[in-house]
Design an enzyme around this catalytic site. Structure first.
Site, PDB file in Angstrom:
ATOM      1  N   GLY A 345       0.797  -1.141   0.000  1.00  0.00           N
ATOM      2  CA  GLY A 345       0.000   0.000   0.000  1.00  0.00           C
ATOM      3  C   GLY A 345       0.849   1.215   0.000  1.00  0.00           C
ATOM      4  O   GLY A 345       1.005   1.896   0.857  1.00  0.00           O
ATOM      5  N   THR A 346       1.558   1.852  -0.888  1.00  0.00           N
ATOM      6  CA  THR A 346       2.768   2.636  -1.103  1.00  0.00           C
ATOM      7  C   THR A 346       2.505   3.778  -2.064  1.00  0.00           C
ATOM      8  O   THR A 346       1.716   3.646  -2.971  1.00  0.00           O
ATOM      9  CB  THR A 346       3.861   1.693  -1.686  1.00  0.00           C
ATOM     10  OG1 THR A 346       4.020   0.611  -0.796  1.00  0.00           O
ATOM     11  CG2 THR A 346       5.157   2.412  -1.900  1.00  0.00           C
ATOM     12  N   VAL A 347       3.241   4.907  -1.847  1.00  0.00           N
ATOM     13  CA  VAL A 347       3.207   5.997  -2.817  1.00  0.00           C
ATOM     14  C   VAL A 347       4.612   6.173  -3.385  1.00  0.00           C
ATOM     15  O   VAL A 347       5.610   6.011  -2.676  1.00  0.00           O
ATOM     16  CB  VAL A 347       2.712   7.323  -2.210  1.00  0.00           C
ATOM     17  CG1 VAL A 347       1.232   7.232  -1.859  1.00  0.00           C
ATOM     18  CG2 VAL A 347       3.523   7.729  -0.988  1.00  0.00           C
ATOM     19  N   MET A 427       4.893   1.414  -7.432  1.00  0.00           N
ATOM     20  CA  MET A 427       4.499   1.080  -6.065  1.00  0.00           C
ATOM     21  C   MET A 427       3.517  -0.081  -6.045  1.00  0.00           C
ATOM     22  O   MET A 427       2.777  -0.305  -6.995  1.00  0.00           O
ATOM     23  CB  MET A 427       3.869   2.306  -5.412  1.00  0.00           C
ATOM     24  CG  MET A 427       2.719   2.898  -6.186  1.00  0.00           C
ATOM     25  SD  MET A 427       2.091   4.374  -5.403  1.00  0.00           S
ATOM     26  CE  MET A 427       1.737   5.383  -6.817  1.00  0.00           C
TER      27      MET A 427
END
Length: 526
Positions: A345-347, A427
């Site tokens: 769950g990453t930006v 991501m």
């Protein structure tokens, strides 16, 4: 020669400019652009975007995230590892009787590192005052912003599971539900926290008022993190690792991150003439998938906190070892590979400025909102990076005190000799190393432009092994993969599990940026 065809379904064209920011949420991309217009450099732009993202995209990152960065400046690539370590009280006995580290709650939280990344990057490379970088985020947290469509969808998907985690409902479901697309969302507690971080250059987060609030909440909910754990944290400047792939060098942050899996995959695929195969052909896809499976088998066996590893990066990237791994690929059928034993769950966002500085930066909670824990009165949502550890007795990545877990978030960078080529990232958990591999192949072997590279259909390998394929992949290729024995699952149109990419490519006169159609992101420039 770069190709300017756009063969995949898309609603976007690449952006071309002398200064550029690309990330997964338009307001964050524009926050970075504001810093460039203010006289800042690419690091200032990247940081303003990174500080804004926990406000406008809380479904993937928070003020309690981890972060990594690669920075190109004056002919050299610099690496920053701002991931956190486990609390000193974490040991195998704490988790005795469990099959795995919990996915949620305080026992999944390692020390959050992204605030230390903000400070370290600003001090080493930034031009603007640290407090200036917080201006856009403070405005959106205080006055509110309209929630973008993909973020609203992910918010609604995660909220039912997380609503009972301590602090989550109050912070992110103020009306008893997730906000809808286009709805105004304010988070004044986040604004106060960000203001404290700006005023103290992060000291309040690791040693002051915010640290005390985190530890008090942790104790009240049975966690183990202490003020000493937070105060002991530091971001580390590290030497990036790389592999040469057909004359281009692809760079990653060294372990405990999974970036080495991308490099190993490229080293395996270099033994095949990938450029002669259509990237969506079953022959090409089969080789990509099989090489990735081999690399992951090694990564999950050997990668951990560097202080615990028994196999070196050099051994895993040795071209003769990777050539031997390539020989294990059967071009006529799927396999279930095992790890090898090397000898001896990453930006995500990327930014670049007219002076040639380029930044590849990633920040993440891990699983969406992460642990689900939100510290009351602060808006600090905390990552769940602890689940990167294993409980297997004697494994190099076994949970232990003050130790970094196997980490999925990885920024990437490509050079050719002494010249920068592109900052890029994809991501999305274990998709990241796979996405980096696919982007590198599409650029080096097929000369696709950044937007075409992003728009192309992707594949993703999971345990099983299962090969997930996007619905836009040619049906004939999917059928052929099944004929080779792959367990193929075709995803629905709006599935975000195939990662969300951003790319800035250096050209003679400036930059070309591409941004992900699978999310709400944007590439902007001037």
């Amino acid at each position: 020669m770069l190709k300017w065809q756009f063969p995949y379904t898309s609603q976007r064209m690449p952006v071309m400019a002398s200064n550029m920011v690309a990330t997964s949420q338009p307001l964050a991309a524009q926050a970075g652009l504001r810093m460039l217009l203010k006289g800042g450099n690419a690091v200032d732009a990247a940081l303003a975007a990174a500080i804004t993202l926990p406000v406008v995209e809380p479904t993937s990152n928070g003020i309690g995230s981890d972060a990594f960065a690669l920075i190109w400046k004056d002919g050299k690539l610099h690496g920053l590892n701002a991931s956190g370590r486990s609390p000193a009280a974490w040991n195998p006995q704490r988790f005795a009787g469990k099959d795995a580290i919990p996915n949620r709650g305080w026992d999944s939280v390692t020390v959050p590192g992204c605030v230390s990344a903000w400070r370290a990057l600003s001090e080493k490379f930034g031009k603007l005052p640290f407090a200036d970088l917080f201006e856009p985020a403070l405005k959106y947290a205080s006055d509110g912003y309209l929630v973008s469509p993909t973020i609203a969808r992910l918010w609604a998907k995660q909220a039912p599971e997380l609503q009972d985690q301590p602090g989550f409902r109050e912070a992110f479901m103020p009306r008893g539900r997730a906000p809808s697309a286009g709805e105004l969302f304010r988070h004044p507690e986040q604004a106060r926290t960000l203001r404290l971080i700006a005023e103290t250059r992060g000291d309040a987060f690791y040693r002051g008022e915010l640290a005390e609030a985190m530890v008090a909440h942790c104790r009240a909910n049975g966690g183990a993190m202490t003020l000493e754990d937070l105060a002991a944290h530091q971001a580390d400047w590290v030497e990036p690792i790389n592999i040469d792939y057909r004359g281009y060098q692809v760079h990653e942050i060294p372990p405990s991150g999974q970036g080495i899996a991308c490099l190993m995959t490229l080293g395996i695929l270099e033994n095949f003439d990938m450029g002669s195969l259509d990237p969506e052909s079953p022959e090409s896809l089969h080789l990509q998938v099989e090489a990735m499976k081999l690399a992951f088998a090694d990564a999950h066996q050997h990668i951990a906190d560097p202080n615990s590893m028994k196999v070196s990066v050099a051994q895993l990237l040795d071209k003769s070892y990777l050539k031997e791994r390539a020989k294990l690929i059967d071009r006529t059928k799927s396999s279930v590979p095992k790890f090898g034993t090397p000898r001896g769950g990453t930006v995500y966002l990327t930014a670049a400025d007219a002076d040639g500085m380029m930044v590849s930066y990633i920040q993440s909670n891990f699983a969406g909102f992460g642990s689900g824990v939100v510290v009351p009165g602060t808006g600090i949502s905390l990552q769940n990076r602890g689940i990167g550890f294993t409980l297997a007795e004697g494994h190099v990545n076994q949970v232990g005190p003050r130790k970094r877990p196997f980490h999925t978030i990885i920024p990437a960078f490509m050079t050719r000799g002494s010249e920068p080529v592109m900052g890029f990232g994809v991501m999305g958990g274990f998709m990241q190393a796979q996405g980096h591999t696919q982007m590198a192949l599409r650029y080096v072997d097929h000369q696709q432009n950044p937007q075409a590279m992003i728009d192309a259909p992707r594949w993703r390998v999971e345990n099983g092994p299962v090969v997930n394929i996007e619905e836009s992949m040619p049906a004939a290729a999917v059928d052929a993969l099944r004929g080779l024995g792959h367990n193929v699952v075709v995803a629905d149109r709006f599935n975000t599990d195939f990662g969300r990419a951003q790319i800035i490519l250096k050209t003679e006169g400036g930059y070309i940026g591409g941004s992900e159609w699978r999310t709400d992101g944007q590439a902007v420039g001037f």
